[in-house]
Design a protein around this motif. Structure first.
Motif, PDB file in Angstrom:
ATOM      1  N   LYS A 173      12.016  10.001   2.649  1.00 22.65           N
ATOM      2  CA  LYS A 173      10.937   9.804   1.680  1.00 22.65           C
ATOM      3  C   LYS A 173      11.101   8.414   1.090  1.00 22.65           C
ATOM      4  O   LYS A 173      12.161   8.060   0.586  1.00 22.65           O
ATOM      5  CB  LYS A 173      10.990  10.855   0.575  1.00 22.65           C
ATOM      6  CG  LYS A 173      10.521  12.192   1.039  1.00 22.65           C
ATOM      7  CD  LYS A 173      10.331  13.128  -0.120  1.00 22.65           C
ATOM      8  CE  LYS A 173       9.786  14.442   0.414  1.00 22.65           C
ATOM      9  NZ  LYS A 173       9.566  15.388  -0.657  1.00 22.65           N
ATOM     10  N   LEU A 191       0.499  -1.113   6.932  1.00 25.76           N
ATOM     11  CA  LEU A 191       1.377  -0.006   6.552  1.00 25.76           C
ATOM     12  C   LEU A 191       2.655   0.047   7.386  1.00 25.76           C
ATOM     13  O   LEU A 191       3.747   0.162   6.842  1.00 25.76           O
ATOM     14  CB  LEU A 191       0.622   1.321   6.640  1.00 25.76           C
ATOM     15  CG  LEU A 191       1.357   2.536   6.096  1.00 25.76           C
ATOM     16  CD1 LEU A 191       1.721   2.336   4.630  1.00 25.76           C
ATOM     17  CD2 LEU A 191       0.512   3.774   6.262  1.00 25.76           C
ATOM     18  N   ILE A 247       3.949   8.685   9.774  1.00 31.93           N
ATOM     19  CA  ILE A 247       3.879   8.345   8.354  1.00 31.93           C
ATOM     20  C   ILE A 247       2.857   9.287   7.749  1.00 31.93           C
ATOM     21  O   ILE A 247       1.714   9.334   8.205  1.00 31.93           O
ATOM     22  CB  ILE A 247       3.422   6.896   8.124  1.00 31.93           C
ATOM     23  CG1 ILE A 247       4.404   5.907   8.742  1.00 31.93           C
ATOM     24  CG2 ILE A 247       3.264   6.620   6.631  1.00 31.93           C
ATOM     25  CD1 ILE A 247       3.928   4.475   8.689  1.00 31.93           C
ATOM     26  N   TYR A 248       3.285  10.071   6.786  1.00 34.84           N
ATOM     27  CA  TYR A 248       2.330  10.941   6.128  1.00 34.84           C
ATOM     28  C   TYR A 248       2.651  11.011   4.644  1.00 34.84           C
ATOM     29  O   TYR A 248       3.754  10.713   4.228  1.00 34.84           O
ATOM     30  CB  TYR A 248       2.254  12.333   6.764  1.00 34.84           C
ATOM     31  CG  TYR A 248       3.560  13.018   7.011  1.00 34.84           C
ATOM     32  CD1 TYR A 248       4.078  13.894   6.084  1.00 34.84           C
ATOM     33  CD2 TYR A 248       4.276  12.805   8.184  1.00 34.84           C
ATOM     34  CE1 TYR A 248       5.276  14.545   6.313  1.00 34.84           C
ATOM     35  CE2 TYR A 248       5.472  13.445   8.427  1.00 34.84           C
ATOM     36  CZ  TYR A 248       5.964  14.311   7.489  1.00 34.84           C
ATOM     37  OH  TYR A 248       7.157  14.945   7.713  1.00 34.84           O
ATOM     38  N   GLY A 249       1.655  11.341   3.875  1.00 38.09           N
ATOM     39  CA  GLY A 249       1.801  11.385   2.427  1.00 38.09           C
ATOM     40  C   GLY A 249       0.946  10.315   1.802  1.00 38.09           C
ATOM     41  O   GLY A 249      -0.259  10.238   2.035  1.00 38.09           O
ATOM     42  N   GLY A 250       1.563   9.457   1.045  1.00 38.65           N
ATOM     43  CA  GLY A 250       0.834   8.420   0.329  1.00 38.65           C
ATOM     44  C   GLY A 250       0.386   8.886  -1.039  1.00 38.65           C
ATOM     45  O   GLY A 250      -0.585   8.382  -1.587  1.00 38.65           O
ATOM     46  N   THR A 257       4.311   7.501  -2.505  1.00 34.78           N
ATOM     47  CA  THR A 257       5.466   8.090  -1.833  1.00 34.78           C
ATOM     48  C   THR A 257       5.032   8.574  -0.460  1.00 34.78           C
ATOM     49  O   THR A 257       4.109   9.375  -0.341  1.00 34.78           O
ATOM     50  CB  THR A 257       6.011   9.275  -2.655  1.00 34.78           C
ATOM     51  OG1 THR A 257       6.374   8.808  -3.955  1.00 34.78           O
ATOM     52  CG2 THR A 257       7.225   9.889  -1.986  1.00 34.78           C
ATOM     53  N   TYR A 258       5.695   8.064   0.559  1.00 36.72           N
ATOM     54  CA  TYR A 258       5.414   8.446   1.935  1.00 36.72           C
ATOM     55  C   TYR A 258       6.623   9.162   2.520  1.00 36.72           C
ATOM     56  O   TYR A 258       7.761   8.871   2.160  1.00 36.72           O
ATOM     57  CB  TYR A 258       5.144   7.209   2.802  1.00 36.72           C
ATOM     58  CG  TYR A 258       3.877   6.482   2.473  1.00 36.72           C
ATOM     59  CD1 TYR A 258       2.666   6.879   3.023  1.00 36.72           C
ATOM     60  CD2 TYR A 258       3.883   5.383   1.635  1.00 36.72           C
ATOM     61  CE1 TYR A 258       1.497   6.208   2.732  1.00 36.72           C
ATOM     62  CE2 TYR A 258       2.727   4.703   1.338  1.00 36.72           C
ATOM     63  CZ  TYR A 258       1.529   5.116   1.895  1.00 36.72           C
ATOM     64  OH  TYR A 258       0.375   4.452   1.607  1.00 36.72           O
ATOM     65  N   THR A 259       6.367  10.079   3.439  1.00 35.41           N
ATOM     66  CA  THR A 259       7.429  10.669   4.241  1.00 35.41           C
ATOM     67  C   THR A 259       7.325  10.029   5.614  1.00 35.41           C
ATOM     68  O   THR A 259       6.277  10.063   6.247  1.00 35.41           O
ATOM     69  CB  THR A 259       7.272  12.193   4.340  1.00 35.41           C
ATOM     70  OG1 THR A 259       7.280  12.735   3.020  1.00 35.41           O
ATOM     71  CG2 THR A 259       8.410  12.803   5.132  1.00 35.41           C
ATOM     72  N   VAL A 260       8.416   9.427   6.057  1.00 35.70           N
ATOM     73  CA  VAL A 260       8.423   8.650   7.287  1.00 35.70           C
ATOM     74  C   VAL A 260       9.421   9.258   8.252  1.00 35.70           C
ATOM     75  O   VAL A 260      10.559   9.543   7.887  1.00 35.70           O
ATOM     76  CB  VAL A 260       8.831   7.186   7.001  1.00 35.70           C
ATOM     77  CG1 VAL A 260       8.763   6.353   8.253  1.00 35.70           C
ATOM     78  CG2 VAL A 260       8.005   6.592   5.903  1.00 35.70           C
TER      79      VAL A 260
END
Length: 81
Positions: free
Chosen positions: A10, A22, A54-57, A67-70
């Motif tokens: 995260k 991004l 990459i998801y979240g944002g 905050t992204y989960t990578v």
């Protein structure tokens, strides 16, 4: 020996990273966090190989950064396996 390891992290992307595309911004800040560091039971982190997902944002209340989960693959050096 060198290995590819899949890691999920995260990441709070600071506003300075939002001016870049991004993937480039993520890679830049992930390099700063992991490059030349030893992770216990994994090894020495050599470089980021590629970014898988990459998801979240999400921006939480009181924070100025998304905050992204990578999920990414990293080249790791393990001298003894």
């Amino acid at each position: 020996m060198f290995f590819l390891s899949l890691i999920e992290h995260k990441l709070h992307l600071p506003p300075a990273g939002l001016s870049l595309p991004l993937h480039e911004g993520m890679k830049k800040f992930l390099d700063g966090i992991f490059l030349d560091k030893v992770i216990l039971n994994l090894g020495l982190c050599v470089s980021i190989y590629d970014i898988r997902n990459i998801y979240g944002g999400f921006i939480r209340a009181g924070e100025g950064a998304p905050t992204y989960t990578v999920k990414f693959r990293m080249v790791v050096f393990r001298p003894f396996t």
